[in-house]
Motif scaffolding. Structure first.
Motif, PDB file in Angstrom:
ATOM      1  N   GLU A 533       0.831  -1.213   0.000  1.00  0.00           N
ATOM      2  CA  GLU A 533       0.000   0.000   0.000  1.00  0.00           C
ATOM      3  C   GLU A 533       0.862   1.257   0.000  1.00  0.00           C
ATOM      4  O   GLU A 533       0.528   2.245  -0.663  1.00  0.00           O
ATOM      5  CB  GLU A 533      -0.946  -0.007   1.211  1.00  0.00           C
ATOM      6  CG  GLU A 533      -1.957  -1.144   1.220  1.00  0.00           C
ATOM      7  CD  GLU A 533      -2.933  -1.068   0.052  1.00  0.00           C
ATOM      8  OE1 GLU A 533      -3.109   0.025  -0.521  1.00  0.00           O
ATOM      9  OE2 GLU A 533      -3.527  -2.105  -0.291  1.00  0.00           O
ATOM     10  N   GLU A 534       1.965   1.251   0.751  1.00  0.00           N
ATOM     11  CA  GLU A 534       2.877   2.398   0.731  1.00  0.00           C
ATOM     12  C   GLU A 534       3.480   2.589  -0.655  1.00  0.00           C
ATOM     13  O   GLU A 534       3.610   3.718  -1.148  1.00  0.00           O
ATOM     14  CB  GLU A 534       3.989   2.217   1.757  1.00  0.00           C
ATOM     15  CG  GLU A 534       3.560   2.397   3.194  1.00  0.00           C
ATOM     16  CD  GLU A 534       4.752   2.396   4.144  1.00  0.00           C
ATOM     17  OE1 GLU A 534       5.862   2.782   3.707  1.00  0.00           O
ATOM     18  OE2 GLU A 534       4.579   2.009   5.315  1.00  0.00           O
ATOM     19  N   ALA A 535       3.879   1.481  -1.291  1.00  0.00           N
ATOM     20  CA  ALA A 535       4.471   1.565  -2.631  1.00  0.00           C
ATOM     21  C   ALA A 535       3.455   2.112  -3.634  1.00  0.00           C
ATOM     22  O   ALA A 535       3.800   2.944  -4.498  1.00  0.00           O
ATOM     23  CB  ALA A 535       4.972   0.187  -3.069  1.00  0.00           C
ATOM     24  N   ILE A 536       2.202   1.672  -3.524  1.00  0.00           N
ATOM     25  CA  ILE A 536       1.153   2.183  -4.415  1.00  0.00           C
ATOM     26  C   ILE A 536       0.997   3.693  -4.227  1.00  0.00           C
ATOM     27  O   ILE A 536       0.901   4.456  -5.198  1.00  0.00           O
ATOM     28  CB  ILE A 536      -0.177   1.455  -4.145  1.00  0.00           C
ATOM     29  CG1 ILE A 536      -0.099  -0.005  -4.617  1.00  0.00           C
ATOM     30  CG2 ILE A 536      -1.342   2.165  -4.843  1.00  0.00           C
ATOM     31  CD1 ILE A 536      -1.281  -0.847  -4.193  1.00  0.00           C
ATOM     32  N   ALA A 537       0.984   4.136  -2.970  1.00  0.00           N
ATOM     33  CA  ALA A 537       0.843   5.573  -2.694  1.00  0.00           C
ATOM     34  C   ALA A 537       2.019   6.368  -3.267  1.00  0.00           C
ATOM     35  O   ALA A 537       1.833   7.466  -3.809  1.00  0.00           O
ATOM     36  CB  ALA A 537       0.734   5.799  -1.189  1.00  0.00           C
ATOM     37  N   ASP A 538       3.232   5.810  -3.162  1.00  0.00           N
ATOM     38  CA  ASP A 538       4.412   6.488  -3.717  1.00  0.00           C
ATOM     39  C   ASP A 538       4.281   6.654  -5.227  1.00  0.00           C
ATOM     40  O   ASP A 538       4.526   7.744  -5.768  1.00  0.00           O
ATOM     41  CB  ASP A 538       5.679   5.690  -3.401  1.00  0.00           C
ATOM     42  CG  ASP A 538       6.044   5.734  -1.925  1.00  0.00           C
ATOM     43  OD1 ASP A 538       5.535   6.622  -1.215  1.00  0.00           O
ATOM     44  OD2 ASP A 538       6.840   4.864  -1.495  1.00  0.00           O
ATOM     45  N   TYR A 539       3.914   5.577  -5.907  1.00  0.00           N
ATOM     46  CA  TYR A 539       3.773   5.668  -7.367  1.00  0.00           C
ATOM     47  C   TYR A 539       2.630   6.600  -7.754  1.00  0.00           C
ATOM     48  O   TYR A 539       2.718   7.316  -8.757  1.00  0.00           O
ATOM     49  CB  TYR A 539       3.564   4.277  -7.969  1.00  0.00           C
ATOM     50  CG  TYR A 539       4.837   3.506  -8.163  1.00  0.00           C
ATOM     51  CD1 TYR A 539       5.906   4.054  -8.870  1.00  0.00           C
ATOM     52  CD2 TYR A 539       4.989   2.219  -7.647  1.00  0.00           C
ATOM     53  CE1 TYR A 539       7.086   3.339  -9.055  1.00  0.00           C
ATOM     54  CE2 TYR A 539       6.170   1.507  -7.828  1.00  0.00           C
ATOM     55  CZ  TYR A 539       7.210   2.072  -8.523  1.00  0.00           C
ATOM     56  OH  TYR A 539       8.373   1.374  -8.702  1.00  0.00           O
ATOM     57  N   LYS A 551       8.041   9.553 -17.048  1.00  0.00           N
ATOM     58  CA  LYS A 551       8.137   9.209 -15.627  1.00  0.00           C
ATOM     59  C   LYS A 551       6.745   8.919 -15.063  1.00  0.00           C
ATOM     60  O   LYS A 551       6.560   7.986 -14.276  1.00  0.00           O
ATOM     61  CB  LYS A 551       8.810  10.341 -14.856  1.00  0.00           C
ATOM     62  CG  LYS A 551       9.057  10.021 -13.385  1.00  0.00           C
ATOM     63  CD  LYS A 551       9.896  11.102 -12.712  1.00  0.00           C
ATOM     64  CE  LYS A 551      10.186  10.735 -11.265  1.00  0.00           C
ATOM     65  NZ  LYS A 551      11.072  11.727 -10.602  1.00  0.00           N
ATOM     66  N   GLY A 552       5.760   9.719 -15.485  1.00  0.00           N
ATOM     67  CA  GLY A 552       4.389   9.482 -15.054  1.00  0.00           C
ATOM     68  C   GLY A 552       3.838   8.176 -15.585  1.00  0.00           C
ATOM     69  O   GLY A 552       3.134   7.444 -14.872  1.00  0.00           O
ATOM     70  N   GLN A 553       4.156   7.847 -16.851  1.00  0.00           N
ATOM     71  CA  GLN A 553       3.702   6.573 -17.414  1.00  0.00           C
ATOM     72  C   GLN A 553       4.290   5.412 -16.628  1.00  0.00           C
ATOM     73  O   GLN A 553       3.587   4.445 -16.290  1.00  0.00           O
ATOM     74  CB  GLN A 553       4.098   6.455 -18.883  1.00  0.00           C
ATOM     75  CG  GLN A 553       3.702   5.112 -19.500  1.00  0.00           C
ATOM     76  CD  GLN A 553       4.168   4.955 -20.937  1.00  0.00           C
ATOM     77  OE1 GLN A 553       4.409   5.926 -21.627  1.00  0.00           O
ATOM     78  NE2 GLN A 553       4.316   3.721 -21.371  1.00  0.00           N
ATOM     79  N   HIS A 554       5.577   5.504 -16.324  1.00  0.00           N
ATOM     80  CA  HIS A 554       6.236   4.468 -15.522  1.00  0.00           C
ATOM     81  C   HIS A 554       5.532   4.291 -14.180  1.00  0.00           C
ATOM     82  O   HIS A 554       5.258   3.165 -13.749  1.00  0.00           O
ATOM     83  CB  HIS A 554       7.700   4.867 -15.318  1.00  0.00           C
ATOM     84  CG  HIS A 554       8.346   4.268 -14.117  1.00  0.00           C
ATOM     85  ND1 HIS A 554       8.811   2.972 -14.079  1.00  0.00           N
ATOM     86  CD2 HIS A 554       8.598   4.791 -12.882  1.00  0.00           C
ATOM     87  CE1 HIS A 554       9.322   2.719 -12.892  1.00  0.00           C
ATOM     88  NE2 HIS A 554       9.206   3.804 -12.144  1.00  0.00           N
ATOM     89  N   ALA A 555       5.232   5.413 -13.512  1.00  0.00           N
ATOM     90  CA  ALA A 555       4.585   5.338 -12.198  1.00  0.00           C
ATOM     91  C   ALA A 555       3.193   4.717 -12.294  1.00  0.00           C
ATOM     92  O   ALA A 555       2.805   3.892 -11.458  1.00  0.00           O
ATOM     93  CB  ALA A 555       4.507   6.732 -11.578  1.00  0.00           C
ATOM     94  N   LEU A 556       2.435   5.079 -13.318  1.00  0.00           N
ATOM     95  CA  LEU A 556       1.085   4.538 -13.475  1.00  0.00           C
ATOM     96  C   LEU A 556       1.118   3.046 -13.776  1.00  0.00           C
ATOM     97  O   LEU A 556       0.328   2.266 -13.219  1.00  0.00           O
ATOM     98  CB  LEU A 556       0.343   5.285 -14.580  1.00  0.00           C
ATOM     99  CG  LEU A 556      -1.109   4.848 -14.832  1.00  0.00           C
ATOM    100  CD1 LEU A 556      -1.945   4.932 -13.553  1.00  0.00           C
ATOM    101  CD2 LEU A 556      -1.740   5.693 -15.933  1.00  0.00           C
ATOM    102  N   VAL A 557       2.032   2.610 -14.640  1.00  0.00           N
ATOM    103  CA  VAL A 557       2.174   1.179 -14.935  1.00  0.00           C
ATOM    104  C   VAL A 557       2.432   0.403 -13.651  1.00  0.00           C
ATOM    105  O   VAL A 557       1.803  -0.625 -13.373  1.00  0.00           O
ATOM    106  CB  VAL A 557       3.308   0.949 -15.953  1.00  0.00           C
ATOM    107  CG1 VAL A 557       3.714  -0.523 -15.986  1.00  0.00           C
ATOM    108  CG2 VAL A 557       2.871   1.383 -17.349  1.00  0.00           C
TER     109      VAL A 557
END
Length: 697
Positions: A533-539, A551-557
């Motif tokens: 859950e923390e990792a999801i919030a970070d991305y 960078k945003g595409q990477h985070a959303l993926v």
């Protein structure tokens, strides 16, 4: 015509040595029985073609073996879920078949196993699709020489490991044919999530109607060298191999797309080795985000836009690496062919190839060899450039002297074990002394190859700290995490490495690409400690701040991958969460909503995009193409070298893909700029991008 009839949910309890044998001519009507007990076998021989039965096996569990002998056929009706659980086995002998109804699936979990050799899994109606095969849990499964026909989701492998050291692969899929006889675009051949010790070898596809495959192979969150993808012929696909947070070995595959669509290989925070592959007919042959793999002797043909796209803190190794007096061919000598409309190689700021003395061959003549943003000068000597034109800002590409063959000779080779009885062959040349950063990196690499992971990590850390500005620093930063995965590291190890990466992320002493990579590995360290859950919030935060860039595409993926992980994978009784997830990921990778991929004109783009004009250079007419994922006002403006606006197009457009023609008949030869603005007139939601084009008369 003897008959055994089992009603739905009836229980058959079997003990060791007990057998149910269905001979030729007998009718075995299984309408959803449950098989359990401490042993026993169900053996099906040939099926009577006049049998009135459709099998609807409900669940097979405990130590039951369900065996199809040569040429036996089991028919599964529509909307059925066949589940093998616990230590049960499903054994398919040569020429046996599963004929599967629409929307039905076969699930193996919790230690159950499938062994199939020279068999066929096919839809009951050749114009319809069935769901697919799902494998999970601690066991080993084997599918060899099989035909998987009209399986919409193909083979799905989740949370899969082998029982112990020295055991066979957790999953081996070899010499299988993925076939479509329908007009539907099937989703994928093989999907691998959070699994290790998986071999995909010598597979291919066949289509006999208008339906294709949206993707060949997808891997997500698999440990380093957890997946081996070799000798496959991946064709009839929109995108070939998609790799997210995994570092597989990808070699000797031929990957062929439907012209001007998708990516041949797409990597997101993934390293590993990519060598001896032939990639044909994609928009982009290979694209990297946060990825620094070894790229050796690949041939990239006929990309519509880009042969090699390097984004967001990626440093692919496209050259041999030198340690003291030894040169090792880990990367280099790649061939980039065709006439891509943007460039052979494109770069973003903080992303670049390790290409100096790489002996790569770029045979593209009507476009730029390299285009994009540089943070510093790029050393690119001893490569062949058919057209040494470089459209870069922020630095200079130094490309002289150029390589013009032959390759340096080698003295011997090393064999690095991959498991599965496979080896990576690394050719070696003895030389004189060379730079210290490379030498230290190679010391670390050699320790990694002989599984001395703690020593390797210490040496990679030394590269990062002592040679901060070296191009080997970001590569070493990635290899540290690879070593931890290979070493099956503990919770406390990942807690320690989290602090290490955090310190680098927050230190201005390191270059941007190293700090961005460190940020991503802090998140990945949380995943390893199950702080999902923390990792999801970070991305999610990264995505919110970077919605219109890579960078945003990477985070959303990655946010989507982790959300899927928390949902527990495939639910045999539920409704297609894995399928929806794959839709979302492939739509982001390809840039269009693949749910509508059977009707090309209705594809809705998944992101804003401005394409390179085509042709370029042009005389006098060129086409500017763009994508918008939402209904918006769009303006296309063209400027001359002095910044004067010479052309404007402005109109409200529905979400979709569009083209604008520009006629330069009334303008002088030279460099021009074209710019798109889409979205609200102000604020962070406005998408803008500018590209260059050349008019030659």
């Amino acid at each position: 015509k003897s008959m055994l009839r089992l009603e739905y949910n009836s229980l058959v309890t079997m003990y060791p040595g007990s057998k149910i044998i269905i001979e030729y001519g007998a009718w075995f009507c299984d309408y959803g029985a449950r098989y359990g007990g401490s042993g026993g076998q169900i053996i099906r021989r040939s099926r009577d073609p006049y049998s009135p039965c459709s099998d609807k096996i409900n669940i097979v569990y405990d130590s039951i073996q369900y065996i199809l002998e040569d040429s036996a056929v089991v028919i599964i009706p529509d909307s059925s879920i066949i589940t093998f659980d616990s230590t049960s086995k499903f054994i398919m002998n040569p020429y046996s078949q599963l004929r599967i109804g629409k929307n039905s699936k076969v699930v193996f979990k919790n230690g159950s196993r499938i062994f199939a050799n020279n068999c066929k899994f096919a839809s009951l109606d050749s114009t319809q699709t069935w769901d697919g095969i799902y494998l999970s849990g601690i066991s080993y499964d084997t599918l060899k020489n099989c035909v998987i026909e009209n399986a919409y989701n193909g083979i799905n492998i989740e949370d899969k490991v082998n029982p112990g050291i020295g055991d066979p692969p957790a999953t081996e899929i070899s010499s299988c044919t993925f076939k479509s006889t329908t007009s539907t675009n099937l989703l994928n051949y093989v999907y691998v999530n959070n699994s290790q010790n998986v071999l995909i070898k010598s597979c291919s596809s066949v289509v006999t109607s208008s339906g294709k495959f949206t993707s060949g192979i997808i891997t997500e969150y698999c440990p380093s060298n957890g997946v081996i993808i070799v000798d496959n012929n991946i064709n009839n696909v929109t995108t070939g191999i998609s790799v997210i947070q995994s570092s597989p070995y990808i070699a000797r595959n031929t990957i062929t797309g439907q012209t001007s669509t998708g990516k041949g290989i797409y990597l997101d925070n993934s390293n590993g080795t990519i060598e001896y592959n032939i990639i044909n007919n994609f928009d982009i042959s290979i694209q990297f985000l946060y990825s620094s793999p070894y790229l050796l002797k690949n041939t990239l043909n006929d990309a519509d836009e880009i042969n090699v796209g390097i984004k967001t803190s990626s440093v692919p190794v496209m050259r041999p690496v030198i340690s003291g007096s030894t040169l090792l061919w880990l990367g280099g000598n790649n061939y980039l062919n065709g006439e891509p409309t943007e460039a052979a190689i494109t770069l973003e700021s903080s992303a670049y190839p390790l290409i100096d003395s790489g002996y790569n061959v770029t045979n593209t003549t009507s476009t730029f060899s390299i285009s994009g943003e540089l943070d510093n000068n790029l050393q690119a000597t001893m490569n062949y450039w058919a057209n040494p034109e470089f459209d870069v800002t922020g630095g200079t590409v130094y490309y002289e002297p150029r390589f013009d063959g032959p390759l340096p000779s080698t003295d011997y080779y090393n064999l690095n074990s991959l498991g599965f009885g496979l080896y990576d062959t690394v050719y070696v040349k003895d030389l004189g002394d060379n730079p210290t950063a490379q030498s230290l990196f190679m010391q670390a690499y050699n320790k990694e190859m002989v599984a001395e992971y703690e020593d390797a990590i210490a040496l990679y850390k030394e590269v990062v700290s002592e040679y901060k500005s070296s191009s080997f620093a970001p590569v070493s930063l990635s290899r540290i995490f690879n070593c931890l995965e290979k070493n099956n590291s503990s919770y406390s190890d990942y807690q320690t490495i989290y602090s290490y990466y955090s310190n680098i992320k927050n230190s201005s002493a390191y270059p941007t690409e190293t700090r961005d990579l460190a940020e991503d590995f802090t998140i990945k360290s949380k995943v390893k400690r199950n702080l999902i859950e923390e990792a999801i919030a970070d991305y999610h935060t990264i995505y919110q701040n970077n919605q219109n860039n890579s960078k945003g595409q990477h985070a959303l993926v990655n946010e989507l991958c982790l959300i899927q992980m928390t949902e527990g994978g495939d639910n045999p009784n539920g409704g297609g969460s894995v399928e929806k997830h794959k839709y979302d990921i492939l739509s982001l990778i390809i840039g269009k909503d693949v749910r509508n991929s059977n009707v090309t004109n209705n594809n809705i783009p998944f992101a804003y995009k401005l394409y390179q004009n085509y042709p370029n250079p042009f005389n006098p007419v060129t086409t500017i193409k763009y994508d918008i994922p939402q209904d918006n006002f769009v303006s296309i403006k063209i400027y001359d070298l002095l910044g004067r606006e010479i052309f404007t197009f402005s109109e409200f457009k529905k979400a979709g893909s569009y083209e604008v023609k520009f006629d330069g008949s009334g303008f002088a030869s030279g460099l021009y700029f074209y710019k798109i603005e889409a979205g609200p007139s102000t604020g962070s939601g406005l998408f803008t991008e500018t590209k260059k084009m050349v008019l030659i008369k």
